[in-house]
Each structure stands twice: as structure tokens, then as C-alpha cells.
Scaffold this motif. Sequence first.
Motif, mmCIF file in Angstrom:
data_model
loop_
_atom_site.group_PDB
_atom_site.id
_atom_site.type_symbol
_atom_site.label_atom_id
_atom_site.label_comp_id
_atom_site.label_asym_id
_atom_site.label_seq_id
_atom_site.Cartn_x
_atom_site.Cartn_y
_atom_site.Cartn_z
ATOM 1 N N LYS A 14 -33.554 -51.671 2.763
ATOM 2 C CA LYS A 14 -32.844 -50.701 1.935
ATOM 3 C C LYS A 14 -31.546 -51.312 1.420
ATOM 4 O O LYS A 14 -31.134 -51.047 0.292
ATOM 5 N N ARG A 15 -30.915 -52.140 2.231
ATOM 6 C CA ARG A 15 -29.703 -52.836 1.778
ATOM 7 C C ARG A 15 -30.012 -53.702 0.565
ATOM 8 O O ARG A 15 -29.282 -53.673 -0.434
ATOM 9 N N ILE A 18 -30.453 -51.593 -2.539
ATOM 10 C CA ILE A 18 -29.181 -51.091 -3.063
ATOM 11 C C ILE A 18 -28.410 -52.200 -3.764
ATOM 12 O O ILE A 18 -27.836 -51.989 -4.836
ATOM 13 N N THR A 32 -20.557 -45.845 -3.627
ATOM 14 C CA THR A 32 -21.833 -45.527 -2.988
ATOM 15 C C THR A 32 -21.667 -44.634 -1.768
ATOM 16 O O THR A 32 -20.692 -44.734 -1.028
ATOM 17 N N SER A 34 -24.430 -43.304 1.325
ATOM 18 C CA SER A 34 -25.787 -43.361 1.847
ATOM 19 C C SER A 34 -26.012 -42.222 2.821
ATOM 20 O O SER A 34 -25.077 -41.722 3.445
ATOM 21 N N ASP A 41 -32.278 -47.304 8.465
ATOM 22 C CA ASP A 41 -31.207 -47.021 7.510
ATOM 23 C C ASP A 41 -29.911 -47.771 7.804
ATOM 24 O O ASP A 41 -28.985 -47.751 6.993
ATOM 25 N N SER A 43 -29.223 -50.937 7.747
ATOM 26 C CA SER A 43 -28.904 -51.976 6.759
ATOM 27 C C SER A 43 -28.284 -51.356 5.519
ATOM 28 O O SER A 43 -27.407 -51.950 4.890
ATOM 29 N N MET A 44 -28.709 -50.163 5.165
ATOM 30 C CA MET A 44 -28.147 -49.441 4.026
ATOM 31 C C MET A 44 -26.697 -49.065 4.328
ATOM 32 O O MET A 44 -25.820 -49.182 3.466
ATOM 33 N N CYS A 48 -23.063 -49.747 1.944
ATOM 34 C CA CYS A 48 -22.526 -48.602 1.218
ATOM 35 C C CYS A 48 -21.121 -48.291 1.699
ATOM 36 O O CYS A 48 -20.756 -48.582 2.827
ATOM 37 N N ASN A 51 -21.000 -43.446 4.659
ATOM 38 C CA ASN A 51 -22.312 -43.241 5.259
ATOM 39 C C ASN A 51 -22.392 -41.919 5.994
ATOM 40 O O ASN A 51 -21.527 -41.594 6.800
#
Length: 88
Positions: A14-15, A18, A32, A34, A41, A43-44, A48, A51
Amino acid sequence: MALYGDLGPAGITKRHAIEVLLDYLGADQKDTISFGDAKIDLSMFECCDYNVAMGNGGEEIKAAADYITTDVNDDGLYNAFRYLNLID
């Protein structure tokens, strides 16, 4: 209890998605937010700026979050959007 599963191509996270999207849009990471509820999730969350963990998420995602909202089935996204002043 896990109700869903995630899978994807090796090396794609996911990172990564993005980062590709930000590059394509010419957008900045500082803009951003997330939303996540699982280890996949994390890594996202690393890429971002802000979070949000869903209330039904595991301890790892909650520990990495800037804000923890209610359960996804208890209007979690709606409550987070209100908290972040994204909607009235």
C-alpha cells in the motif's frame, strides 16, 4: 476475528501504491491521511502524514496511529471524518 484477507503481487505494498499515486498527481505527502485496521496497513502509515486506526483494528495498527476512531461497523470512517473536520 478476521473476516477478510489481503493478497497482492510480491514487492507491491500500500505504501508503494501511495508513493506512485503521489508522484503521478504531483501531490505532497503532507496532504495525506490513511485509514487502516490491519498489519498490512502499517506500510501505508509509514508514508502518510496522518494515520487513523479503525476501532476494530489490531494493537499494532492502533499503536502506530495518530488517532483511533470507532469500529468500522460503528460509523468509524464517518466519525473520523468529523473528527478531522473533513465533513460537518
